[in-house]
Enzyme design. Structure first.
Site, PDB file in Angstrom:
ATOM      1  N   LYS A 116       0.809  -1.231   0.000  1.00  0.00           N
ATOM      2  CA  LYS A 116       0.000   0.000   0.000  1.00  0.00           C
ATOM      3  C   LYS A 116       0.837   1.273   0.000  1.00  0.00           C
ATOM      4  CE  LYS A 116      -4.038  -2.127   2.005  1.00  0.00           C
ATOM      5  NZ  LYS A 116      -5.304  -1.968   2.665  1.00  0.00           N
ATOM      6  N   GLU A 200      -2.276   6.917   7.939  1.00  0.00           N
ATOM      7  CA  GLU A 200      -2.976   7.869   7.084  1.00  0.00           C
ATOM      8  C   GLU A 200      -3.874   8.723   7.949  1.00  0.00           C
ATOM      9  OE1 GLU A 200      -3.983   5.188   3.123  1.00  0.00           O
ATOM     10  OE2 GLU A 200      -5.622   5.881   4.382  1.00  0.00           O
ATOM     11  N   ARG A 292      -6.865  -7.752  -8.803  1.00  0.00           N
ATOM     12  CA  ARG A 292      -7.566  -9.030  -9.011  1.00  0.00           C
ATOM     13  C   ARG A 292      -9.028  -8.728  -9.272  1.00  0.00           C
ATOM     14  NH1 ARG A 292     -10.577  -8.839  -4.244  1.00  0.00           N
ATOM     15  NH2 ARG A 292      -9.499  -7.721  -2.596  1.00  0.00           N
TER      16      ARG A 292
HETATM   17  P1  ADP Z   1      -8.395  -3.370   2.627  1.00  0.00           P
HETATM   18  O1  ADP Z   1      -7.134  -3.644   1.890  1.00  0.00           O
HETATM   19  O2  ADP Z   1      -8.571  -4.186   3.824  1.00  0.00           O
HETATM   20  O3  ADP Z   1      -9.567  -3.348   1.698  1.00  0.00           O
HETATM   21  P2  ADP Z   1      -8.488  -0.457   2.610  1.00  0.00           P
HETATM   22  O4  ADP Z   1      -7.245   0.367   2.684  1.00  0.00           O
HETATM   23  O5  ADP Z   1      -9.126  -0.593   1.281  1.00  0.00           O
HETATM   24  O6  ADP Z   1      -8.193  -1.888   3.198  1.00  0.00           O
HETATM   25  O7  ADP Z   1      -9.544   0.098   3.658  1.00  0.00           O
HETATM   26  C1  ADP Z   1     -10.717  -0.616   3.976  1.00  0.00           C
HETATM   27  C2  ADP Z   1     -11.766   0.328   4.552  1.00  0.00           C
HETATM   28  O8  ADP Z   1     -11.278   0.983   5.732  1.00  0.00           O
HETATM   29  C3  ADP Z   1     -12.165   1.458   3.634  1.00  0.00           C
HETATM   30  O9  ADP Z   1     -13.163   1.075   2.715  1.00  0.00           O
HETATM   31  C4  ADP Z   1     -12.656   2.514   4.613  1.00  0.00           C
HETATM   32  O10 ADP Z   1     -13.976   2.272   5.031  1.00  0.00           O
HETATM   33  C5  ADP Z   1     -11.730   2.321   5.793  1.00  0.00           C
HETATM   34  N1  ADP Z   1     -10.569   3.250   5.677  1.00  0.00           N
HETATM   35  C6  ADP Z   1      -9.355   2.942   5.186  1.00  0.00           C
HETATM   36  N2  ADP Z   1      -8.528   4.002   5.219  1.00  0.00           N
HETATM   37  C7  ADP Z   1      -9.239   5.024   5.752  1.00  0.00           C
HETATM   38  C8  ADP Z   1      -8.947   6.404   6.077  1.00  0.00           C
HETATM   39  N3  ADP Z   1      -7.747   6.920   5.846  1.00  0.00           N
HETATM   40  N4  ADP Z   1      -9.940   7.147   6.625  1.00  0.00           N
HETATM   41  C9  ADP Z   1     -11.156   6.618   6.864  1.00  0.00           C
HETATM   42  N5  ADP Z   1     -11.495   5.357   6.590  1.00  0.00           N
HETATM   43  C10 ADP Z   1     -10.555   4.539   6.051  1.00  0.00           C
HETATM   44  P1  ADP Z   2     -13.136  -7.111  -2.287  1.00  0.00           P
HETATM   45  O1  ADP Z   2     -12.016  -6.108  -2.201  1.00  0.00           O
HETATM   46  O2  ADP Z   2     -13.216  -7.863  -3.543  1.00  0.00           O
HETATM   47  O3  ADP Z   2     -14.391  -6.489  -1.825  1.00  0.00           O
HETATM   48  P2  ADP Z   2     -12.668  -8.440   0.237  1.00  0.00           P
HETATM   49  O4  ADP Z   2     -11.850  -7.362   0.884  1.00  0.00           O
HETATM   50  O5  ADP Z   2     -14.023  -8.721   0.736  1.00  0.00           O
HETATM   51  O6  ADP Z   2     -12.709  -8.243  -1.324  1.00  0.00           O
HETATM   52  O7  ADP Z   2     -11.809  -9.760   0.246  1.00  0.00           O
HETATM   53  C1  ADP Z   2     -12.237 -10.901  -0.437  1.00  0.00           C
HETATM   54  C2  ADP Z   2     -11.568 -12.100   0.146  1.00  0.00           C
HETATM   55  O8  ADP Z   2     -10.171 -12.014   0.002  1.00  0.00           O
HETATM   56  C3  ADP Z   2     -11.797 -12.253   1.636  1.00  0.00           C
HETATM   57  O9  ADP Z   2     -11.873 -13.631   1.906  1.00  0.00           O
HETATM   58  C4  ADP Z   2     -10.576 -11.627   2.254  1.00  0.00           C
HETATM   59  O10 ADP Z   2     -10.337 -12.109   3.543  1.00  0.00           O
HETATM   60  C5  ADP Z   2      -9.520 -12.032   1.259  1.00  0.00           C
HETATM   61  N1  ADP Z   2      -8.413 -11.068   1.171  1.00  0.00           N
HETATM   62  C6  ADP Z   2      -8.469  -9.843   0.625  1.00  0.00           C
HETATM   63  N2  ADP Z   2      -7.260  -9.239   0.668  1.00  0.00           N
HETATM   64  C7  ADP Z   2      -6.410 -10.111   1.263  1.00  0.00           C
HETATM   65  C8  ADP Z   2      -5.012 -10.080   1.616  1.00  0.00           C
HETATM   66  N3  ADP Z   2      -4.223  -9.037   1.363  1.00  0.00           N
HETATM   67  N4  ADP Z   2      -4.493 -11.167   2.209  1.00  0.00           N
HETATM   68  C9  ADP Z   2      -5.279 -12.223   2.487  1.00  0.00           C
HETATM   69  N5  ADP Z   2      -6.574 -12.314   2.182  1.00  0.00           N
HETATM   70  C10 ADP Z   2      -7.151 -11.282   1.587  1.00  0.00           C
END
Ligand code: ADP
Ligand code: ADP
Ligand code: MG
Length: 473
Positions: A116, A200, A292
């Site tokens: 990230k 962040e 993906r």
């Molecule tokens: P992941 O890889 O688990 O999807 P993300 O970085 O996409 O993680 O963040 C998942 C969720 O966490 C976001 O959809 C949002 O709701 C919350 N989030 C992440 N970063 C921030 C931020 N800087 N401020 C507020 N909410 C955040």
């Molecule tokens: P999307 O971003 O497609 O909405 P999710 O965040 O719901 O997906 O993740 C989909 C699946 O992939 C879940 O089972 C989640 O636990 C897994 N997953 C997503 N990112 C990772 C990661 N960086 N490492 C391990 N598992 C992950």
């Protein structure tokens, strides 16, 4: 089509989804399964299937083993699905070494965007705004405290290689940051095998808006509009809609362009998603790129008519995109409900077990992507999502009404699910008017106070009683 046979390196509904796309393209497919998954639907939907491990996880997580099997079974391509090894650069690299086409981006693009902090640098280089935050990864807790002072509280402490909503903690002050620092590191080490963290600025109750992109090997990059995934619990998506009911046409165009800029900057090929946060002052901030197919790709398919899995396979085969940006339009609204085997009234605790009865939803504008059936036993080793209900309608109010109807059509007995909770959300005025942000679930705990009559054990009992009465028992 250059690709003739695909190994599906995944399980459950996404493996079924990939097998369906292969079938329509006239491509053979091979499923893999653990012993716990021997009765899973994906095993039957593919043309061939092989058990890859006795234990629940090691087979799905062993890149060498999966690619070996692809080669042994004569597959010329491998689709990783989502989760498991889908964002593992090593799997893409091994595929390349062994002459198996990886249906996804290059190993280089996966490493660059899977990290990230590196992804933030790529976005900055592309001229795309990112959430204010630390410069790269944090050295130690003192570095975290220093950088948090600069950024300003509240901050989000995040695992650099995190995913699935895990490895993220909000810290409102220095004390919380110090408390959470070791916690996030240990969580990240356990879940993602990396101790790297960054921080962040926490955007207060933003909207989560993400853009689906497709890029081919010939330099063409298009976007398929956005999805609004603001209905989340603990940073995990529950309901997703497309397009966002909260964007103007101008914002829609802007965010689509920003997503294309990021995609071009990292030389990305295949399907991907660029995620943004939308602040109250209408600024967009790049958050991360998922390299993906996503769980919620379905709603984009519904509004654009483009089959994203088939597009992935065609791109991997070397074909140019069949459409340019001007050819892509969207129609109506779509919503996806993640039907999780969980008990919302009990802290969303997973509710694994045997599905004693299952009736899928049908009727106009309704699609179900699932890997279950009556009698299926949901194994306790995997994600609790057991089905996705996808609804399409021409207008937002019709989408809400149709979703309510479809959720009431769908009946899953034997385990708890998120269905009754979603009915509650659909009744909320903020959902009905299409105005919600990531604070919605937390702000509305009263939505969990639905009647026990809609709980599965009482329905199952009522159905059993009705059948018994009819049979004169
Ligand atoms: P992941 O890889 O688990 O999807 P993300 O970085 O996409 O993680 O963040 C998942 C969720 O966490 C976001 O959809 C949002 O709701 C919350 N989030 C992440 N970063 C921030 C931020 N800087 N401020 C507020 N909410 C955040
Ligand atoms: P999307 O971003 O497609 O909405 P999710 O965040 O719901 O997906 O993740 C989909 C699946 O992939 C879940 O089972 C989640 O636990 C897994 N997953 C997503 N990112 C990772 C990661 N960086 N490492 C391990 N598992 C992950
Ligand atoms: Mg994300």
């Amino acid at each position: 089509m250059a690709i003739k046979k695909v190994l599906i390196a995944n399980r459950g509904e996404i493996a079924v989804r990939i097998a369906r796309a292969c079938k329509e393209l006239g491509i053979r497919s091979v499923a893999v399964y653990s012993e716990a998954d021997q009765y899973s639907l994906h095993v039957k939907k593919a043309d061939e299937s092989y058990q890859i491990s006795k234990d629940p996880l090691s087979g799905y997580l062993n890149p060498h083993h999966l690619v070996n099997l692809a080669v042994e079974t004569g597959c010329d391509a491998l689709h990783p699905g989502y989760g498991f090894l889908s964002e593992n650069a090593e799997l893409a690299a091994i595929c390349q070494q062994r002459g198996v086409t990886f249906i996804g981006p290059s190993a280089e693009a996966i490493s660059a965007m899977g990290d990230k902090t590196q992804a933030r640098q790529t976005a900055i280089a592309a001229g795309v705004p990112v959430t204010p935050g630390s410069e790269g990864n944090l050295d130690d807790v003192e570095d975290a405290v220093r950088q948090a002072e600069d950024v300003g509280y509240p901050v989000m402490l995040k695992a650099t290689s995190g995913g699935g909503g895990r490895g993220i903690r909000r810290c409102d002050n220095e004390k919380e940051l110090r408390q959470n620092y070791e916690r996030v590191i240990s969580e990240a080490t356990k879940a993602f095998g990396s101790a790297e963290v960054f921080l962040e600025k926490c955007i207060i109750e933003p909207r989560h808006i993400e853009v689906q992109v497709l890029a081919d090997h010939h330099g063409n990059v298009v976007h398929l509009y956005e999805r609004d995934c603001s209905i989340q619990r603990r940073n995990q998506k529950l309901i997703e809609v497309a397009p966002s009911p909260q964007l103007s046409e101008e914002q829609r165009e802007t965010i689509g362009e920003l997503a294309i800029q990021v995609t071009r900057q990292c030389g990305y090929v295949n399907a991907g998603t660029v995620e943004f946060l939308l602040d109250h002052d209408d600024s967009f901030y790049f958050m991360e790129m998922n390299t993906r197919v996503q769980v919620e790709h379905t709603i984009t398919e519904e509004i654009t008519g483009i089959d994203i899995i088939k597009a992935q396979i065609r791109i991997a085969s070397g074909e140019p995109l069949e459409f340019s940006q001007d050819d892509i339009s969207y129609r109506g609204f779509a919503a996806q409900f993640r039907i999780n085997a969980e008990d919302p009234k009990n802290g969303f605790l997973p509710s694994f077990g045997r599905i004693s009865r299952y009736y899928s939803a049908g009727g106009p504008g309704v699609r179900t992507d699932a890997a279950m059936y009556t009698g299926y036993e949901i194994p306790p080793y995997y994600d609790s999502m057991c089905a996705k209900l996808i609804v399409w309608a021409r207008e937002w109010p019709e989408l809400v009404a149709r979703s309510r109807r479809a959720l009431s059509d769908m009946a899953i007995y034997g385990v708890h699910t998120t269905i009754p909770y979603y009915q509650q959300i659909l009744n909320h005025p903020d959902f009905q008017t299409g105005t919600f942000n990531t604070g919605f679930v937390e702000r509305n705990p009263q939505l969990l106070e639905y009647s026990d009559k809609s709980r599965p054990e009482s329905i199952a009992t009522a159905v059993a009683a009705a059948i018994a009465a009819q049979a004169g028992l």
